[in-house]
Write a protein that holds these residues in place. Structure first.
Motif, short mmCIF file in Angstrom:
data_model
loop_
_atom_site.label_atom_id
_atom_site.label_comp_id
_atom_site.label_asym_id
_atom_site.label_seq_id
_atom_site.Cartn_x
_atom_site.Cartn_y
_atom_site.Cartn_z
N ASP A 56 52.03 38.53 49.59
CA ASP A 56 52.25 37.34 48.74
C ASP A 56 51.07 36.38 48.80
O ASP A 56 50.67 35.79 47.79
CB ASP A 56 53.54 36.61 49.17
CG ASP A 56 54.78 37.46 48.89
OD1 ASP A 56 54.64 38.46 48.16
OD2 ASP A 56 55.87 37.14 49.41
N GLU A 57 50.51 36.22 50.02
CA GLU A 57 49.37 35.29 50.18
C GLU A 57 48.15 35.79 49.42
O GLU A 57 47.42 35.00 48.80
CB GLU A 57 49.03 35.12 51.67
CG GLU A 57 50.03 34.28 52.45
CD GLU A 57 51.22 35.06 52.99
OE1 GLU A 57 51.49 36.18 52.46
OE2 GLU A 57 51.88 34.56 53.92
N VAL A 58 47.92 37.12 49.46
CA VAL A 58 46.75 37.68 48.75
C VAL A 58 46.96 37.60 47.23
O VAL A 58 46.03 37.30 46.48
CB VAL A 58 46.45 39.13 49.21
CG1 VAL A 58 45.26 39.70 48.45
CG2 VAL A 58 46.16 39.17 50.71
N VAL A 59 48.21 37.80 46.78
CA VAL A 59 48.52 37.64 45.35
C VAL A 59 48.18 36.22 44.89
O VAL A 59 47.54 36.02 43.86
CB VAL A 59 50.01 37.95 45.04
CG1 VAL A 59 50.39 37.50 43.63
CG2 VAL A 59 50.28 39.45 45.18
N GLU A 60 48.61 35.24 45.68
CA GLU A 60 48.34 33.83 45.33
C GLU A 60 46.83 33.57 45.27
O GLU A 60 46.34 32.87 44.38
CB GLU A 60 49.01 32.89 46.35
CG GLU A 60 50.49 32.67 46.11
CD GLU A 60 50.83 32.27 44.67
OE1 GLU A 60 50.17 31.38 44.13
OE2 GLU A 60 51.73 32.90 44.08
N ALA A 61 46.10 34.12 46.25
CA ALA A 61 44.64 33.94 46.27
C ALA A 61 44.02 34.58 45.02
O ALA A 61 43.10 34.01 44.41
CB ALA A 61 44.05 34.57 47.54
N LEU A 62 44.53 35.74 44.62
CA LEU A 62 44.01 36.42 43.43
C LEU A 62 44.31 35.61 42.17
O LEU A 62 43.46 35.48 41.27
CB LEU A 62 44.62 37.84 43.34
CG LEU A 62 44.10 38.78 42.27
CD1 LEU A 62 42.59 38.84 42.24
CD2 LEU A 62 44.68 40.20 42.47
N ARG A 63 45.51 35.03 42.12
CA ARG A 63 45.84 34.15 40.97
C ARG A 63 44.89 32.95 40.89
O ARG A 63 44.42 32.59 39.82
CB ARG A 63 47.28 33.62 41.12
CG ARG A 63 48.34 34.64 40.73
CD ARG A 63 49.68 33.97 40.52
NE ARG A 63 50.70 34.98 40.30
CZ ARG A 63 51.83 35.08 41.00
NH1 ARG A 63 52.09 34.23 41.96
NH2 ARG A 63 52.70 36.04 40.74
N ARG A 64 44.63 32.35 42.07
CA ARG A 64 43.71 31.20 42.09
C ARG A 64 42.32 31.62 41.62
O ARG A 64 41.65 30.89 40.88
CB ARG A 64 43.60 30.63 43.52
CG ARG A 64 44.80 29.83 43.97
CD ARG A 64 44.49 29.01 45.22
NE ARG A 64 44.15 29.80 46.38
CZ ARG A 64 45.04 30.35 47.22
NH1 ARG A 64 46.34 30.19 47.02
NH2 ARG A 64 44.63 31.05 48.27
N LEU A 65 41.91 32.81 42.05
CA LEU A 65 40.59 33.34 41.69
C LEU A 65 40.47 33.51 40.17
O LEU A 65 39.47 33.09 39.57
CB LEU A 65 40.38 34.69 42.39
CG LEU A 65 39.10 35.45 42.07
CD1 LEU A 65 37.90 34.79 42.74
CD2 LEU A 65 39.20 36.91 42.53
N VAL A 66 41.48 34.13 39.56
CA VAL A 66 41.46 34.39 38.11
C VAL A 66 41.43 33.05 37.36
O VAL A 66 40.65 32.87 36.41
CB VAL A 66 42.68 35.24 37.69
CG1 VAL A 66 42.79 35.34 36.18
CG2 VAL A 66 42.57 36.65 38.30
N LYS A 67 42.25 32.11 37.82
CA LYS A 67 42.30 30.79 37.16
C LYS A 67 40.95 30.07 37.28
O LYS A 67 40.43 29.53 36.31
CB LYS A 67 43.42 29.96 37.81
CG LYS A 67 43.73 28.70 37.05
CD LYS A 67 44.94 27.99 37.62
CE LYS A 67 45.17 26.69 36.85
NZ LYS A 67 46.19 25.86 37.44
N LYS A 68 40.41 30.10 38.50
CA LYS A 68 39.12 29.43 38.78
C LYS A 68 38.01 30.01 37.89
O LYS A 68 37.14 29.29 37.42
CB LYS A 68 38.77 29.67 40.25
CG LYS A 68 37.51 29.00 40.74
CD LYS A 68 37.03 29.60 42.06
CE LYS A 68 37.91 29.28 43.23
NZ LYS A 68 37.35 29.77 44.52
N SER A 69 38.06 31.32 37.65
CA SER A 69 36.98 31.97 36.88
C SER A 69 37.02 31.59 35.40
O SER A 69 36.02 31.68 34.70
CB SER A 69 37.09 33.50 37.01
OG SER A 69 38.15 33.99 36.19
#
Length: 353
Positions: A56-69
């Motif tokens: 779950d933590e890695v999913v959240e980090a990936l979501r943040r990454l996609v949004k940030k990009s």
């Protein structure tokens, strides 16, 4: 694992210390354009030895990454660490149909894979005519346990992405390197290139000549050791130390007290890894030592490596020769570029079959 796609596609690289994203395009003249790239740190223990321990933590980090990009693309190419994949190059008769090839590959795979084929994701790629036997073709088989592939797929899907390609990290970094080697004198023909990818915990060495990998080996040293030294020297928390290391916000004596000794130590490890290569193969030299990964651009590292190994040493910039998209911050990219090698190779899967 060797998927194909030409619509917009993200390269997503999941390592033990961060998730990274690269999106490439082409301009009207066909030149590659770096449209977007971004990095999001992961806490220690979330991804261990390529296994996703805190989903779950890695999913959240990936979501943040996609949004940030700021990307709108949903298709993604991901990769498994080489340790999770069994690869084998075999020779098969030429002229087979795809179905015949599939049957033949499965029967060959049975000999090399130590678990039941029901538990395995299996793929193959015809490399081309065999150099050693006329009329035959070289085929690369890649196999991984299904749960390893499903973990990565599930992660991408949970973050709103559509996984299209599952590659192998070392193959992706070689794909990105192919472009760079062609930029060497004489287009890199016949050049022996030692590629060191210095990760947080592990450094991998691949010795490449053209399309051939002569040697590969992982060793347990990396940039996380520098973070530990910073923690020990200044009493920061590991997260603080990592942040200050990335942003260049460390005390005045950091260079002499912590960085210089670490860089010398890292260069010694690189020299030792090359010695292993020389003692276990007929080779006794390389033409270039190329450094990638998060620690590759540490000040003084290329000089220290050249001094310790007596070979020319360069930092890899996978975006070399590309146009820069409007959303790319050049200064930040120049500093972080070496850590995007695998990710860039994954993004190139959009264009390279």
């Amino acid at each position: 694992m060797f998927g194909r796609q030409s619509a917009p596609m993200l390269g997503i690289d999941i390592s033990s210390s961060s998730v990274k994203l690269v999106e490439l395009g082409r301009d009207k003249a066909g030149a590659l354009v770096l449209e977007r790239c971004a990095i999001e740190p992961l806490e220690r223990g979330w991804v261990v030895d390529g296994n996703i321990e805190k989903f779950d933590e890695v999913v959240e980090a990936l979501r943040r990454l996609v949004k940030k990009s700021g990307t709108r693309a949903k298709n993604a190419a991901l990769a498994l660490p080489a340790s999770a994949v069994i690869t084998k190059r075999i020779v098969l008769p030429g002229g087979m149909s795809d179905l015949e090839l599939e049957v033949q590959v499965e029967s060959e795979a049975n000999q090399y894979i130590p678990f039941s084929l029901d538990e395995v994701s299996l793929d193959f790629c015809v490399v081309g005519p065999s150099a050693n036997s006329s009329g035959d073709v070289d085929v690369v088989i890649a196999a991984s346990r299904k749960e390893k592939v499903q973990d990565r797929q599930g992660l991408a899907e949970a973050a709103g992405l559509k996984p299209m390609v599952m590659d192998v990290e070392s193959y992706a970094s070689r794909l990105a390197m192919d472009r760079l080697i062609k930029g060497l004198p004489n287009q890199g023909v016949g050049a022996l290139v030692a590629l060191f990818e210095i990760g947080a915990l592990t450094t991998s060495l691949q010795v490449i000549r053209g399309e051939e990998v002569l040697y590969d080996r992982d060793q347990a040293f990396g940039g996380a050791q520098l973070t530990q030294l910073i923690v020990r020297q200044y009493g920061f928390s590991p997260e603080e130390a990592e942040g200050k290391k990335r942003n260049g916000e460390l005390p005045d004596d950091y260079g002499s007290a912590v960085l210089s000794p670490f860089v010398e130590n890292l260069a010694q490890e690189v020299a030792r890894a090359l010695q292993f290569f020389f003692t276990s193969t007929p080779y006794n030299r390389v033409d270039y030592v190329m450094l990638a990964g998060g620690s590759a651009s540490l000040p003084g590292l290329t000089e220290a490596v050249s001094r310790q190994t007596s070979f020319s040493s360069l930092v890899v910039n996978p975006f070399d020769g590309m146009e820069m998209g409007s959303s790319v911050r050049l200064k930040k990219i120049t500093r972080e570029a070496p850590s995007y090698l695998t990710c860039c190779g994954l993004a190139l899967r959009r264009f390279v079959q």
